[in-house]
Design a protein around this motif. Structure first.
Motif, PDB file in Angstrom:
ATOM      1  N   UNK A  47      38.785 -76.388 -24.619  1.00 31.37           N
ATOM      2  CA  UNK A  47      39.992 -76.915 -23.972  1.00 31.37           C
ATOM      3  C   UNK A  47      40.544 -75.956 -22.921  1.00 31.37           C
ATOM      4  N   UNK A  48      40.435 -74.666 -23.139  1.00 30.98           N
ATOM      5  CA  UNK A  48      40.920 -73.712 -22.135  1.00 30.98           C
ATOM      6  C   UNK A  48      40.109 -73.791 -20.851  1.00 30.98           C
ATOM      7  N   UNK A  49      38.801 -74.038 -20.967  1.00 34.55           N
ATOM      8  CA  UNK A  49      37.976 -74.191 -19.774  1.00 34.55           C
ATOM      9  C   UNK A  49      38.342 -75.460 -19.011  1.00 34.55           C
ATOM     10  N   UNK A  50      38.560 -76.543 -19.750  1.00 35.52           N
ATOM     11  CA  UNK A  50      38.959 -77.806 -19.107  1.00 35.52           C
ATOM     12  C   UNK A  50      40.283 -77.626 -18.392  1.00 35.52           C
ATOM     13  N   UNK A  51      41.242 -76.988 -19.057  1.00 37.00           N
ATOM     14  CA  UNK A  51      42.547 -76.756 -18.442  1.00 37.00           C
ATOM     15  C   UNK A  51      42.419 -75.864 -17.205  1.00 37.00           C
ATOM     16  N   UNK A 100      51.536 -78.567  -9.607  1.00 33.85           N
ATOM     17  CA  UNK A 100      50.140 -78.407 -10.024  1.00 33.85           C
ATOM     18  C   UNK A 100      50.054 -77.870 -11.444  1.00 33.85           C
ATOM     19  N   UNK A 101      50.882 -76.910 -11.777  1.00 38.96           N
ATOM     20  CA  UNK A 101      50.861 -76.342 -13.121  1.00 38.96           C
ATOM     21  C   UNK A 101      51.226 -77.388 -14.174  1.00 38.96           C
ATOM     22  N   UNK A 102      52.273 -78.141 -13.922  1.00 42.19           N
ATOM     23  CA  UNK A 102      52.701 -79.160 -14.888  1.00 42.19           C
ATOM     24  C   UNK A 102      51.659 -80.275 -14.988  1.00 42.19           C
ATOM     25  N   UNK A 103      51.237 -80.811 -13.845  1.00 44.55           N
ATOM     26  CA  UNK A 103      50.275 -81.914 -13.854  1.00 44.55           C
ATOM     27  C   UNK A 103      48.936 -81.525 -14.446  1.00 44.55           C
ATOM     28  N   UNK A 104      48.435 -80.351 -14.065  1.00 51.35           N
ATOM     29  CA  UNK A 104      47.134 -79.905 -14.578  1.00 51.35           C
ATOM     30  C   UNK A 104      47.203 -79.599 -16.065  1.00 51.35           C
ATOM     31  N   UNK A 105      48.319 -79.095 -16.534  1.00 48.47           N
ATOM     32  CA  UNK A 105      48.451 -78.807 -17.963  1.00 48.47           C
ATOM     33  C   UNK A 105      48.419 -80.095 -18.779  1.00 48.47           C
ATOM     34  N   UNK A 106      49.155 -81.076 -18.340  1.00 50.72           N
ATOM     35  CA  UNK A 106      49.185 -82.345 -19.072  1.00 50.72           C
ATOM     36  C   UNK A 106      47.811 -83.010 -19.016  1.00 50.72           C
ATOM     37  N   UNK A 107      47.275 -83.186 -17.840  1.00 47.96           N
ATOM     38  CA  UNK A 107      46.002 -83.889 -17.691  1.00 47.96           C
ATOM     39  C   UNK A 107      44.858 -83.087 -18.303  1.00 47.96           C
ATOM     40  N   UNK A 108      44.839 -81.787 -18.114  1.00 48.20           N
ATOM     41  CA  UNK A 108      43.760 -80.961 -18.654  1.00 48.20           C
ATOM     42  C   UNK A 108      43.672 -81.022 -20.168  1.00 48.20           C
ATOM     43  N   UNK A 109      44.799 -80.907 -20.836  1.00 46.93           N
ATOM     44  CA  UNK A 109      44.753 -80.925 -22.299  1.00 46.93           C
ATOM     45  C   UNK A 109      44.538 -82.341 -22.846  1.00 46.93           C
ATOM     46  N   UNK A 110      45.027 -83.358 -22.149  1.00 47.44           N
ATOM     47  CA  UNK A 110      44.734 -84.737 -22.576  1.00 47.44           C
ATOM     48  C   UNK A 110      43.242 -85.030 -22.407  1.00 47.44           C
ATOM     49  N   UNK A 111      42.671 -84.625 -21.276  1.00 47.12           N
ATOM     50  CA  UNK A 111      41.225 -84.802 -21.074  1.00 47.12           C
ATOM     51  C   UNK A 111      40.437 -84.081 -22.161  1.00 47.12           C
ATOM     52  N   UNK A 112      40.830 -82.873 -22.454  1.00 48.85           N
ATOM     53  CA  UNK A 112      40.147 -82.094 -23.474  1.00 48.85           C
ATOM     54  C   UNK A 112      40.222 -82.784 -24.834  1.00 48.85           C
ATOM     55  N   UNK A 113      41.380 -83.312 -25.170  1.00 46.03           N
ATOM     56  CA  UNK A 113      41.545 -83.999 -26.452  1.00 46.03           C
ATOM     57  C   UNK A 113      40.692 -85.266 -26.516  1.00 46.03           C
ATOM     58  N   UNK A 114      40.701 -86.044 -25.453  1.00 47.09           N
ATOM     59  CA  UNK A 114      39.931 -87.288 -25.433  1.00 47.09           C
ATOM     60  C   UNK A 114      38.438 -87.004 -25.548  1.00 47.09           C
ATOM     61  N   UNK A 115      37.958 -86.034 -24.799  1.00 53.63           N
ATOM     62  CA  UNK A 115      36.536 -85.717 -24.838  1.00 53.63           C
ATOM     63  C   UNK A 115      36.120 -85.109 -26.171  1.00 53.63           C
ATOM     64  N   UNK A 116      36.973 -84.286 -26.778  1.00 53.65           N
ATOM     65  CA  UNK A 116      36.589 -83.685 -28.056  1.00 53.65           C
ATOM     66  C   UNK A 116      36.632 -84.712 -29.186  1.00 53.65           C
ATOM     67  N   UNK A 117      37.587 -85.643 -29.144  1.00 52.02           N
ATOM     68  CA  UNK A 117      37.646 -86.679 -30.170  1.00 52.02           C
ATOM     69  C   UNK A 117      36.431 -87.607 -30.064  1.00 52.02           C
ATOM     70  N   UNK A 118      35.991 -87.874 -28.849  1.00 49.56           N
ATOM     71  CA  UNK A 118      34.823 -88.725 -28.659  1.00 49.56           C
ATOM     72  C   UNK A 118      33.507 -87.980 -28.760  1.00 49.56           C
ATOM     73  N   UNK A 119      33.546 -86.673 -29.027  1.00 50.01           N
ATOM     74  CA  UNK A 119      32.350 -85.834 -29.126  1.00 50.01           C
ATOM     75  C   UNK A 119      31.513 -85.873 -27.852  1.00 50.01           C
ATOM     76  N   UNK A 120      32.184 -85.834 -26.705  1.00 52.65           N
ATOM     77  CA  UNK A 120      31.499 -85.852 -25.423  1.00 52.65           C
ATOM     78  C   UNK A 120      31.513 -84.464 -24.792  1.00 52.65           C
ATOM     79  N   UNK A 121      30.505 -84.198 -23.992  1.00 50.86           N
ATOM     80  CA  UNK A 121      30.534 -83.007 -23.156  1.00 50.86           C
ATOM     81  C   UNK A 121      31.121 -83.426 -21.814  1.00 50.86           C
TER      82      UNK A 121
END
Length: 150
Positions: A47-51, A100-121
């Motif tokens: 998730x830190x890399x995605x963010x 950018x900081x606010x938008x990227x933080x929200x979108x980055x961690x949501x993307x990370x959560x969605x991809x990890x829950x779906x077991x996607x790379x």
């Protein structure tokens, strides 16, 4: 059945890619097995890399967009007041960084959560495309404001 630790963990030998690590997307179509990494591609698992990738791309896209708009505003307002015109690029730069900081933080961690829950790379193209999407939304959102000011 595999344990959750093996499902969510990156493949053996995985090293977090360095920024920007954009690759030719045609390499994705040469994949023969979904569980193996295709040579020449870069994926994100942590998730830190995605963010981080989302933040960097958003900062770059916002910097370009806000630089162009602040230059235009500087030219327009420099005819009225040089002091106010000098404050415009500083204000635009500060706001671009905050947005950018606010938008990227929200979108980055949501993307990370969605991809990890779906077991996607996640391909490194995904944060780049979301940064472009954020920038386009910011441009569309500012249109009505810019027209009413003029």
């Amino acid at each position: 059945m595999a344990s959750p630790d093996t499902i969510l963990s990156p493949p053996e030998g995985y090293v977090s890619p360095s920024f920007p690590c954009l690759y030719n997307p045609r390499a994705e179509f040469t994949r023969t097995n979904a569980s193996t990494l295709v040579p020449g591609t870069c994926y994100l698992y942590y998730s830190n890399d995605v963010w981080r990738f989302t933040l960097y791309w958003t900062l770059i896209c916002y910097a370009i967009t806000f630089l162009l708009t602040s230059t235009w505003a500087f030219i327009v307002f420099s005819k009225k007041s040089v002091f106010l015109a000098a404050l415009i690029p500083l204000t635009y730069g500060f706001l671009a960084g905050i947005f950018a900081l606010i938008g990227a933080s929200i979108i980055g961690f949501v993307l990370s959560a969605v991809y990890s829950v779906g077991y996607f790379s996640m391909s490194t193209w995904v944060p780049f495309l979301w940064a472009l999407t954020q920038t386009m939304v910011a441009i569309m959102g500012s249109y009505s404001t810019a027209v009413s000011i003029m």
